[in-house]
Design an enzyme around this catalytic site. Structure first.
Site, mmCIF file in Angstrom:
data_model
loop_
_atom_site.group_PDB
_atom_site.id
_atom_site.type_symbol
_atom_site.label_atom_id
_atom_site.label_comp_id
_atom_site.label_asym_id
_atom_site.label_seq_id
_atom_site.Cartn_x
_atom_site.Cartn_y
_atom_site.Cartn_z
ATOM 1 N N LYS A 132 -3.577 10.640 5.384
ATOM 2 C CA LYS A 132 -4.692 10.344 4.476
ATOM 3 C C LYS A 132 -6.017 10.222 5.250
ATOM 4 O O LYS A 132 -6.025 10.122 6.490
ATOM 5 C CB LYS A 132 -4.373 9.069 3.689
ATOM 6 C CG LYS A 132 -3.173 9.239 2.747
ATOM 7 C CD LYS A 132 -2.938 7.977 1.920
ATOM 8 C CE LYS A 132 -1.787 8.156 0.948
ATOM 9 N NZ LYS A 132 -1.558 6.947 0.119
ATOM 10 N N TYR A 169 -1.968 13.175 -7.983
ATOM 11 C CA TYR A 169 -1.723 11.782 -8.366
ATOM 12 C C TYR A 169 -1.714 11.589 -9.886
ATOM 13 O O TYR A 169 -1.929 10.479 -10.367
ATOM 14 C CB TYR A 169 -2.776 10.877 -7.717
ATOM 15 C CG TYR A 169 -2.460 10.537 -6.270
ATOM 16 C CD1 TYR A 169 -1.241 9.958 -5.910
ATOM 17 C CD2 TYR A 169 -3.391 10.764 -5.255
ATOM 18 C CE1 TYR A 169 -0.956 9.638 -4.590
ATOM 19 C CE2 TYR A 169 -3.110 10.449 -3.923
ATOM 20 C CZ TYR A 169 -1.888 9.884 -3.601
ATOM 21 O OH TYR A 169 -1.597 9.552 -2.298
ATOM 22 N N ASN A 199 -3.312 3.177 3.222
ATOM 23 C CA ASN A 199 -1.954 3.084 3.775
ATOM 24 C C ASN A 199 -1.515 4.325 4.558
ATOM 25 O O ASN A 199 -0.340 4.655 4.631
ATOM 26 C CB ASN A 199 -0.943 2.674 2.701
ATOM 27 C CG ASN A 199 -0.795 3.700 1.597
ATOM 28 O OD1 ASN A 199 -1.481 4.717 1.593
ATOM 29 N ND2 ASN A 199 0.098 3.434 0.664
ATOM 30 N N HIS A 209 0.992 9.755 3.043
ATOM 31 C CA HIS A 209 1.747 9.974 1.805
ATOM 32 C C HIS A 209 2.981 10.792 2.114
ATOM 33 O O HIS A 209 2.937 11.703 2.931
ATOM 34 C CB HIS A 209 0.901 10.758 0.781
ATOM 35 C CG HIS A 209 1.732 11.426 -0.281
ATOM 36 N ND1 HIS A 209 2.163 10.760 -1.404
ATOM 37 C CD2 HIS A 209 2.262 12.674 -0.364
ATOM 38 C CE1 HIS A 209 2.900 11.588 -2.132
ATOM 39 N NE2 HIS A 209 2.979 12.760 -1.527
ATOM 40 N N GLU A 267 5.012 19.193 -5.042
ATOM 41 C CA GLU A 267 3.860 18.965 -4.171
ATOM 42 C C GLU A 267 3.683 20.087 -3.139
ATOM 43 O O GLU A 267 2.556 20.476 -2.835
ATOM 44 C CB GLU A 267 3.986 17.588 -3.502
ATOM 45 C CG GLU A 267 3.857 16.467 -4.534
ATOM 46 C CD GLU A 267 4.172 15.079 -4.000
ATOM 47 O OE1 GLU A 267 4.422 14.923 -2.792
ATOM 48 O OE2 GLU A 267 4.167 14.134 -4.815
HETATM 49 N N1 ATP Z 1 -1.557 -1.895 -6.339
HETATM 50 C C1 ATP Z 1 -2.247 -0.920 -5.736
HETATM 51 N N2 ATP Z 1 -3.549 -1.101 -5.395
HETATM 52 C C2 ATP Z 1 -4.246 -0.126 -4.778
HETATM 53 N N3 ATP Z 1 -3.736 1.071 -4.449
HETATM 54 C C3 ATP Z 1 -2.460 1.292 -4.762
HETATM 55 C C4 ATP Z 1 -1.642 0.319 -5.420
HETATM 56 N N4 ATP Z 1 -0.404 0.847 -5.584
HETATM 57 C C5 ATP Z 1 -0.464 2.076 -5.067
HETATM 58 N N5 ATP Z 1 -1.689 2.344 -4.572
HETATM 59 C C6 ATP Z 1 -2.129 3.573 -3.932
HETATM 60 O O1 ATP Z 1 -1.613 4.676 -4.651
HETATM 61 C C7 ATP Z 1 -0.771 5.440 -3.820
HETATM 62 C C8 ATP Z 1 0.348 6.004 -4.642
HETATM 63 O O2 ATP Z 1 1.194 4.953 -5.056
HETATM 64 P P1 ATP Z 1 2.765 5.143 -5.112
HETATM 65 O O3 ATP Z 1 3.300 4.120 -6.039
HETATM 66 O O4 ATP Z 1 3.076 6.573 -5.365
HETATM 67 O O5 ATP Z 1 3.193 4.709 -3.644
HETATM 68 P P2 ATP Z 1 3.849 5.565 -2.503
HETATM 69 O O6 ATP Z 1 4.751 6.611 -3.111
HETATM 70 O O7 ATP Z 1 4.438 4.648 -1.493
HETATM 71 O O8 ATP Z 1 2.577 6.215 -1.855
HETATM 72 P P3 ATP Z 1 2.242 7.748 -1.752
HETATM 73 O O9 ATP Z 1 2.497 8.388 -3.104
HETATM 74 O O10 ATP Z 1 0.782 7.782 -1.342
HETATM 75 O O11 ATP Z 1 3.173 8.259 -0.696
HETATM 76 C C9 ATP Z 1 -0.342 4.485 -2.707
HETATM 77 O O12 ATP Z 1 -0.001 5.153 -1.530
HETATM 78 C C10 ATP Z 1 -1.573 3.646 -2.521
HETATM 79 O O13 ATP Z 1 -2.508 4.295 -1.676
HETATM 80 MG MG MG Z 2 4.075 8.144 -4.423
#
Ligand code: ATP
Ligand code: MG
Length: 149
Positions: free
Chosen positions: A9, A49, A112, A115, A126
């Site tokens: 990211k 997303y 974080n 992804h 994807e």
């Molecule tokens: N509560 C939250 N507050 C802020 N940002 C969030 C929150 N939950 C998720 N995100 C953001 O949205 C992204 C997508 O969320 P998801 O639930 O898909 O988590 P993930 O699958 O672990 O992450 P990613 O899809 O980025 O790999 C997260 O990586 C994070 O950057």
């Molecule tokens: Mg995810």
């Protein structure tokens, strides 16, 4: 052999962590079959997303992911989806296990680091979304015989 989509990211690209993150994937035995540095178009971010469209953090997430370049990758290996999710760690870096990418390199959920596709179906969707077939390479490595039985 399974393939998955992993994206470094904008936060991690700006923090010059591309090399360290790629090294973690490679040292596990996963093989890079596609990679590119790119600034994410708004439409691609929204499609990628799309499942989070109704979530309160959606607008911030799209703004963040389009704010600076990302490093998009396709990695290949045995059980690549699960293996890469384990290497990446829990969504919230404060809860991600030490030794994982997020556990070692991140501190907040909105930054974080990386992804990874969360299922084989997501990975297929994807990869097709982010890469043209011509951008992916199928090739053998000499050490494959030492990674796989
Ligand atoms: N509560 C939250 N507050 C802020 N940002 C969030 C929150 N939950 C998720 N995100 C953001 O949205 C992204 C997508 O969320 P998801 O639930 O898909 O988590 P993930 O699958 O672990 O992450 P990613 O899809 O980025 O790999 C997260 O990586 C994070 O950057
Ligand atoms: Mg995810």
């Amino acid at each position: 052999m399974e393939r998955t989509f992993v994206m470094i990211k904008p936060d991690a690209v700006q923090r010059k962590l591309i090399g360290k993150i790629v090294q973690r994937l490679e040292r596990k035995g996963l093989k890079l079959v596609g990679a590119k540095l790119m600034t994410v178009p708004q439409s691609l971010a929204e499609t990628h997303y799309g499942e989070h469209k109704e979530r309160p953090f959606y607008n911030d997430l799209i703004a963040f992911i389009t704010s600076a370049p990302v490093f998009a990758m396709v990695v290949e290996g045995e059980d690549a989806v699960n293996v890469s999710r384990h290497l990446i760690g829990a969504t919230n870096p404060t809860e991600a296990a030490v030794g994982t990418i997020r556990g070692d390199l991140g501190l907040t959920v909105g930054r974080n680091v990386v992804h990874g596709s969360d299922s084989v179906e997501s990975a297929e969707r994807e990869i097709a979304l982010w890469f043209d077939e011509a951008e992916l390479s199928t090739y053998a490595l000499p050490e494959d015989v030492w990674v796989y039985e």
